[in-house]
Design an enzyme around this catalytic site. Structure first.
Site, PDB file in Angstrom:
ATOM      1  N   CYS A  50      36.236  36.774  84.795  1.00 36.66           N
ATOM      2  CA  CYS A  50      35.130  37.668  84.453  1.00 36.66           C
ATOM      3  C   CYS A  50      34.326  38.021  85.704  1.00 36.66           C
ATOM      4  CB  CYS A  50      34.234  37.006  83.403  1.00 36.66           C
ATOM      5  SG  CYS A  50      32.950  38.092  82.746  1.00 36.66           S
ATOM      6  N   CYS A  51      34.037  37.025  86.529  1.00 35.97           N
ATOM      7  CA  CYS A  51      33.303  37.264  87.778  1.00 35.97           C
ATOM      8  C   CYS A  51      34.077  38.203  88.691  1.00 35.97           C
ATOM      9  CB  CYS A  51      33.047  35.945  88.509  1.00 35.97           C
ATOM     10  SG  CYS A  51      31.772  34.888  87.768  1.00 35.97           S
ATOM     11  N   CYS A  55      24.091  36.649  85.718  1.00 32.42           N
ATOM     12  CA  CYS A  55      24.245  37.282  84.416  1.00 32.42           C
ATOM     13  C   CYS A  55      23.532  36.453  83.343  1.00 32.42           C
ATOM     14  CB  CYS A  55      25.731  37.407  84.070  1.00 32.42           C
ATOM     15  SG  CYS A  55      26.630  38.566  85.118  1.00 32.42           S
ATOM     16  N   CYS A  87      25.228  33.463  81.598  1.00 33.23           N
ATOM     17  CA  CYS A  87      25.718  32.430  82.521  1.00 33.23           C
ATOM     18  C   CYS A  87      24.603  31.755  83.310  1.00 33.23           C
ATOM     19  CB  CYS A  87      26.723  33.040  83.491  1.00 33.23           C
ATOM     20  SG  CYS A  87      28.184  33.734  82.689  1.00 33.23           S
ATOM     21  N   CYS A 116      31.009  32.382  92.507  1.00 33.06           N
ATOM     22  CA  CYS A 116      31.686  33.393  91.695  1.00 33.06           C
ATOM     23  C   CYS A 116      32.752  34.156  92.457  1.00 33.06           C
ATOM     24  CB  CYS A 116      30.661  34.384  91.137  1.00 33.06           C
ATOM     25  SG  CYS A 116      29.750  35.276  92.408  1.00 33.06           S
TER      26      CYS A 116
END
Length: 236
Positions: free
Chosen positions: A118-119, A201, A204, A228
């Site tokens: 996702c990162c 985010c 997170c 990340c």
């Protein structure tokens, strides 16, 4: 060659103030010095310095699509205060659509691999696009932020993104950052007063508890190295 350039920059700027270094870099690499901001405290300090130096340094941010509203609020306040454009880079639509279609909106909670995926989609790929064609990348990294950042240098070559990084606040303490922001009336993210030190985010990031490590609130369900991919690329 990059190692030689880094050494030259360290020598040429060793007696310069932060603002003098910004002016020097802007002249040395015209139109190719870029600063990435996430609107955290460190980045707001650097934004203030860039504005005061009145240099041709591009400021940009990565909008992952999962940011806090408070981050957008300080983004807006920063634009109004400094009246300088901030370029915005978004993740590729198709990549995000495919991720959500196959793994859902919260796949990052399931594994470190999913979180890094996702990162990568939301941060690393857009960052590569932002850095392309530039010579110097200014960051808000500080050595005391994490163990992973203890061995950083003021200037260094990032082999992953193939660019020279300038870390002007490397030796600053959090107290020095907070003092500067207050004394210079720099816009800040309202979440900082709620225990959020490092803000990423929304799903997170959490506030940290007294005595916890600065990065404890990032990917708080993991025991990983808390990076990340933006600042963990290989060095030459």
């Amino acid at each position: 060659m990059s190692a030689i350039i880094v050494e030259e920059l360290l020598n040429k700027t060793k007696d310069f103030s932060l603002e003098e270094t910004l002016v020097f870099l802007a002249k040395e690499f015209p139109g190719k010095v870029i600063f990435s901001t996430s609107f955290g405290q460190e980045d707001q300090v650097i934004t203030d310095f860039i504005a005061k130096s009145n240099t041709d340094i591009t400021v940009f941010t990565l909008d992952t699509g999962r940011l806090f509203q408070e981050t957008y609020d300080v983004f807006h306040k920063t634009l109004k205060k400094y009246k300088r454009p901030i370029e915005v880079y978004f993740p590729e639509t198709t990549a995000v659509e495919n991720l959500l279609k196959t793994k859902g909106p919260n796949s990052f909670y399931d594994s470190v691999e999913n979180r890094k995926e996702c990162c990568f989609i939301r941060k690393v790929v857009p960052l590569r696009k932002a850095l392309a064609g530039n010579s110097v990348w200014i960051t808000g990294l500080r050595a005391e932020q994490s163990e992973n950042r203890q061995d950083l240098h003021l200037f260094e070559y990032d082999g992953g993104f193939e660019i020279i990084k300038f870390n002007p606040l490397l030796k600053w303490t959090l107290e020095e950052v907070e003092t500067y922001l207050q004394e210079n009336n720099v816009p800040q993210n309202a979440l900082h007063k709620q225990g959020f030190v490092s803000i990423g985010c929304a799903p997170c990031t959490r506030a940290i508890f007294p005595g916890e490590d600065i990065r404890a609130g990032r990917w708080y369900w993991e025991s990983s190295h808390k990076e990340c991919g933006l600042h963990s690329a290989k060095k030459e």
